[in-house]
Design a protein around this motif. Structure first.
Motif, PDB file in Angstrom:
ATOM      1  N   ARG A 173      61.821  52.094  56.273  1.00 48.87           N
ATOM      2  CA  ARG A 173      61.783  50.643  56.460  1.00 48.87           C
ATOM      3  C   ARG A 173      63.206  50.141  56.758  1.00 48.87           C
ATOM      4  NH1 ARG A 173      58.392  48.136  51.515  1.00 48.87           N
ATOM      5  NH2 ARG A 173      59.769  49.457  50.234  1.00 48.87           N
ATOM      6  N   PRO A 174      63.567  50.067  58.038  1.00 46.88           N
ATOM      7  CA  PRO A 174      64.947  49.721  58.429  1.00 46.88           C
ATOM      8  C   PRO A 174      65.431  48.375  57.888  1.00 46.88           C
ATOM      9  CG  PRO A 174      63.722  50.578  60.300  1.00 46.88           C
ATOM     10  CD  PRO A 174      62.726  50.386  59.202  1.00 46.88           C
ATOM     11  N   PHE A 175      64.521  47.419  57.658  1.00 47.46           N
ATOM     12  CA  PHE A 175      64.978  46.119  57.179  1.00 47.46           C
ATOM     13  C   PHE A 175      65.627  46.231  55.795  1.00 47.46           C
ATOM     14  CE2 PHE A 175      60.715  46.354  55.377  1.00 47.46           C
ATOM     15  CZ  PHE A 175      60.870  45.805  54.109  1.00 47.46           C
ATOM     16  N   ILE A 176      65.230  47.260  55.031  1.00 48.89           N
ATOM     17  CA  ILE A 176      65.864  47.477  53.726  1.00 48.89           C
ATOM     18  C   ILE A 176      67.303  47.921  53.917  1.00 48.89           C
ATOM     19  CG2 ILE A 176      65.808  48.835  51.600  1.00 48.89           C
ATOM     20  CD1 ILE A 176      62.810  48.961  51.814  1.00 48.89           C
ATOM     21  N   ALA A 177      67.535  48.805  54.871  1.00 52.40           N
ATOM     22  CA  ALA A 177      68.900  49.268  55.157  1.00 52.40           C
ATOM     23  C   ALA A 177      69.790  48.106  55.565  1.00 52.40           C
ATOM     24  CB  ALA A 177      68.862  50.333  56.253  1.00 52.40           C
ATOM     25  N   ILE A 178      69.253  47.209  56.389  1.00 51.81           N
ATOM     26  CA  ILE A 178      70.026  46.053  56.836  1.00 51.81           C
ATOM     27  C   ILE A 178      70.338  45.135  55.667  1.00 51.81           C
ATOM     28  CG2 ILE A 178      69.926  43.974  58.267  1.00 51.81           C
ATOM     29  CD1 ILE A 178      68.351  45.623  60.305  1.00 51.81           C
ATOM     30  N   GLY A 179      69.345  44.908  54.798  1.00 58.76           N
ATOM     31  CA  GLY A 179      69.563  44.065  53.626  1.00 58.76           C
ATOM     32  C   GLY A 179      70.586  44.654  52.678  1.00 58.76           C
ATOM     33  N   MET A 180      70.507  45.961  52.451  1.00 56.42           N
ATOM     34  CA  MET A 180      71.484  46.614  51.571  1.00 56.42           C
ATOM     35  C   MET A 180      72.881  46.546  52.153  1.00 56.42           C
ATOM     36  SD  MET A 180      69.640  49.987  49.987  1.00 56.42           S
ATOM     37  CE  MET A 180      68.383  49.838  48.719  1.00 56.42           C
ATOM     38  N   THR A 181      72.987  46.703  53.462  1.00 60.10           N
ATOM     39  CA  THR A 181      74.292  46.603  54.109  1.00 60.10           C
ATOM     40  C   THR A 181      74.887  45.218  53.904  1.00 60.10           C
ATOM     41  OG1 THR A 181      73.629  48.210  55.794  1.00 60.10           O
ATOM     42  CG2 THR A 181      75.536  46.825  56.288  1.00 60.10           C
ATOM     43  N   TYR A 228      80.727  36.520  57.462  1.00 58.86           N
ATOM     44  CA  TYR A 228      79.975  36.165  58.664  1.00 58.86           C
ATOM     45  C   TYR A 228      78.969  37.253  59.007  1.00 58.86           C
ATOM     46  CZ  TYR A 228      84.092  33.137  59.205  1.00 58.86           C
ATOM     47  OH  TYR A 228      85.099  32.241  58.995  1.00 58.86           O
ATOM     48  N   LEU A 229      79.414  38.500  58.969  1.00 60.32           N
ATOM     49  CA  LEU A 229      78.531  39.626  59.263  1.00 60.32           C
ATOM     50  C   LEU A 229      77.439  39.742  58.199  1.00 60.32           C
ATOM     51  CD1 LEU A 229      77.770  42.074  60.951  1.00 60.32           C
ATOM     52  CD2 LEU A 229      79.474  43.408  59.689  1.00 60.32           C
ATOM     53  N   ALA A 230      77.814  39.519  56.935  1.00 58.12           N
ATOM     54  CA  ALA A 230      76.826  39.560  55.858  1.00 58.12           C
ATOM     55  C   ALA A 230      75.741  38.520  56.087  1.00 58.12           C
ATOM     56  CB  ALA A 230      77.502  39.340  54.512  1.00 58.12           C
ATOM     57  N   GLY A 231      76.135  37.344  56.545  1.00 56.25           N
ATOM     58  CA  GLY A 231      75.161  36.292  56.829  1.00 56.25           C
ATOM     59  C   GLY A 231      74.224  36.672  57.963  1.00 56.25           C
ATOM     60  N   VAL A 232      74.780  37.223  59.031  1.00 56.83           N
ATOM     61  CA  VAL A 232      73.957  37.638  60.178  1.00 56.83           C
ATOM     62  C   VAL A 232      72.962  38.723  59.760  1.00 56.83           C
ATOM     63  CG1 VAL A 232      74.009  38.785  62.422  1.00 56.83           C
ATOM     64  CG2 VAL A 232      75.685  37.003  61.901  1.00 56.83           C
ATOM     65  N   LEU A 233      73.443  39.715  59.018  1.00 60.84           N
ATOM     66  CA  LEU A 233      72.557  40.797  58.582  1.00 60.84           C
ATOM     67  C   LEU A 233      71.520  40.298  57.586  1.00 60.84           C
ATOM     68  CD1 LEU A 233      75.084  43.758  58.159  1.00 60.84           C
ATOM     69  CD2 LEU A 233      73.480  43.344  60.035  1.00 60.84           C
ATOM     70  N   TYR A 282      64.226  38.131  58.779  1.00 64.41           N
ATOM     71  CA  TYR A 282      63.363  38.049  59.974  1.00 64.41           C
ATOM     72  C   TYR A 282      62.503  39.305  60.107  1.00 64.41           C
ATOM     73  CZ  TYR A 282      61.979  37.742  64.868  1.00 64.41           C
ATOM     74  OH  TYR A 282      61.246  37.712  66.032  1.00 64.41           O
ATOM     75  N   MET A 283      63.097  40.474  59.886  1.00 62.71           N
ATOM     76  CA  MET A 283      62.342  41.722  60.006  1.00 62.71           C
ATOM     77  C   MET A 283      61.324  41.881  58.890  1.00 62.71           C
ATOM     78  SD  MET A 283      65.478  44.290  61.075  1.00 62.71           S
ATOM     79  CE  MET A 283      64.411  45.744  61.166  1.00 62.71           C
ATOM     80  N   LEU A 284      61.608  41.264  57.746  1.00 64.33           N
ATOM     81  CA  LEU A 284      60.692  41.352  56.608  1.00 64.33           C
ATOM     82  C   LEU A 284      59.427  40.543  56.838  1.00 64.33           C
ATOM     83  CD1 LEU A 284      60.108  42.139  53.621  1.00 64.33           C
ATOM     84  CD2 LEU A 284      61.403  40.100  52.963  1.00 64.33           C
ATOM     85  N   VAL A 285      59.594  39.364  57.449  1.00 68.96           N
ATOM     86  CA  VAL A 285      58.450  38.491  57.699  1.00 68.96           C
ATOM     87  C   VAL A 285      57.616  39.061  58.839  1.00 68.96           C
ATOM     88  CG1 VAL A 285      57.737  36.185  58.395  1.00 68.96           C
ATOM     89  CG2 VAL A 285      59.684  36.479  56.864  1.00 68.96           C
ATOM     90  N   LYS A 286      56.332  39.187  58.614  1.00 67.32           N
ATOM     91  CA  LYS A 286      55.473  39.851  59.600  1.00 67.32           C
ATOM     92  C   LYS A 286      54.788  38.883  60.565  1.00 67.32           C
ATOM     93  CE  LYS A 286      54.513  43.701  56.465  1.00 67.32           C
ATOM     94  NZ  LYS A 286      53.478  44.459  55.717  1.00 67.32           N
ATOM     95  N   SER A 287      54.557  37.644  60.130  1.00 66.55           N
ATOM     96  CA  SER A 287      53.800  36.739  60.995  1.00 66.55           C
ATOM     97  C   SER A 287      54.552  35.435  61.248  1.00 66.55           C
ATOM     98  CB  SER A 287      52.420  36.455  60.377  1.00 66.55           C
ATOM     99  OG  SER A 287      52.559  35.973  59.047  1.00 66.55           O
ATOM    100  N   ASP A 288      54.634  34.574  60.249  1.00 67.39           N
ATOM    101  CA  ASP A 288      55.252  33.269  60.413  1.00 67.39           C
ATOM    102  C   ASP A 288      56.772  33.399  60.277  1.00 67.39           C
ATOM    103  OD1 ASP A 288      55.971  30.648  60.497  1.00 67.39           O
ATOM    104  OD2 ASP A 288      54.608  29.973  58.930  1.00 67.39           O
ATOM    105  N   VAL A 289      57.478  33.324  61.393  1.00 62.87           N
ATOM    106  CA  VAL A 289      58.927  33.539  61.388  1.00 62.87           C
ATOM    107  C   VAL A 289      59.699  32.218  61.467  1.00 62.87           C
ATOM    108  CG1 VAL A 289      58.749  35.829  62.402  1.00 62.87           C
ATOM    109  CG2 VAL A 289      58.957  33.833  63.900  1.00 62.87           C
ATOM    110  N   ARG A 290      59.035  31.100  61.241  1.00 57.49           N
ATOM    111  CA  ARG A 290      59.710  29.810  61.366  1.00 57.49           C
ATOM    112  C   ARG A 290      60.861  29.657  60.379  1.00 57.49           C
ATOM    113  NH1 ARG A 290      54.661  25.813  61.022  1.00 57.49           N
ATOM    114  NH2 ARG A 290      54.105  27.430  59.483  1.00 57.49           N
TER     115      ARG A 290
END
Length: 206
Positions: free
Chosen positions: A110-118, A151-156, A162-170
């Protein structure tokens, strides 16, 4: 505002209110059919919220001229890190049950976990160096360069959501829009503002 002690106390109390309400909901079992998802989403959103509010301090200070606002930035950043820690611990304790050997495989799956941990581990040195002693030890310029990692932490962090949410991305897109405004303001000030060369002599902006 010369004395911000009372305002900081108000901020501290309000920063703890979401955690208190979350714990109360967990105690009363008012967390829906999937408590783990509820707690994970809530702590994650609070992390992003406090992170964005901390990033909003510099634009507000520049626009309004209220330089005392910078005194709240450290506490806001530490709240972001604290809720980020709870977010990570929720995953480690209640998703992985402290089976640390299973985490690398889950991260790869689950790549979104790697991004969150980073994003979280990028915030770690910022929290460690948030004290006045560390600012003096590192020197203002080096401290300022290090804290641009936020800044990078905020972007990641936004990308993780965004990657975690599967349907409603608003909601993730709303966070992304606000972050883009905050970072865009900094770029404008740096490259286009006639006062871009002016840097605060008290606390380096981030």
């Amino acid at each position: 505002m010369k004395d911000t002690r009372f305002a900081k106390l108000v901020l501290l109390v309000n920063g703890l209110v979401p955690l208190t309400l979350l714990l109360w909901d967990v105690y009363r079992r008012q967390v829906g059919a999937n408590p783990l998802e509820f707690v994970t989403r809530t702590t994650g959103m609070l992390t992003l919220l406090f992170l964005l509010v901390s990033l909003a301090v510099t634009p507000l200070r520049r626009i309004t001229g209220l330089n005392w606002l910078v005194r709240f930035r450290r506490m806001l950043g530490l709240f972001a890190f604290s809720y980020g820690s709870l977010h990570l611990m929720t995953y480690v304790a209640f998703d992985r049950f402290f089976h640390f050997t299973t985490i690398p495989g889950d991260v790869l799956k689950r790549p979104f976990i790697a991004i969150g941990m980073t994003a979280f581990f990028l915030m770690l040195p910022l929290a460690i160096t948030s004290t006045d002693r560390m600012v003096k030890r590192l020197g203002g310029k080096r401290w300022a360069r290090l804290h641009k990692i936020v800044y990078l932490a905020g972007v990641l962090g936004v990308l993780h959501y965004y990657m975690l949410v599967k349907s409603d991305v608003r909601l993730p897109l709303t966070f992304a829009f606000v972050l883009a405004l905050l970072l865009g303001f900094r770029l404008f000030v740096k490259y286009y503002s006639p006062r871009a060369h002016i840097v605060s002599s008290v606390v380096p902006p981030h």
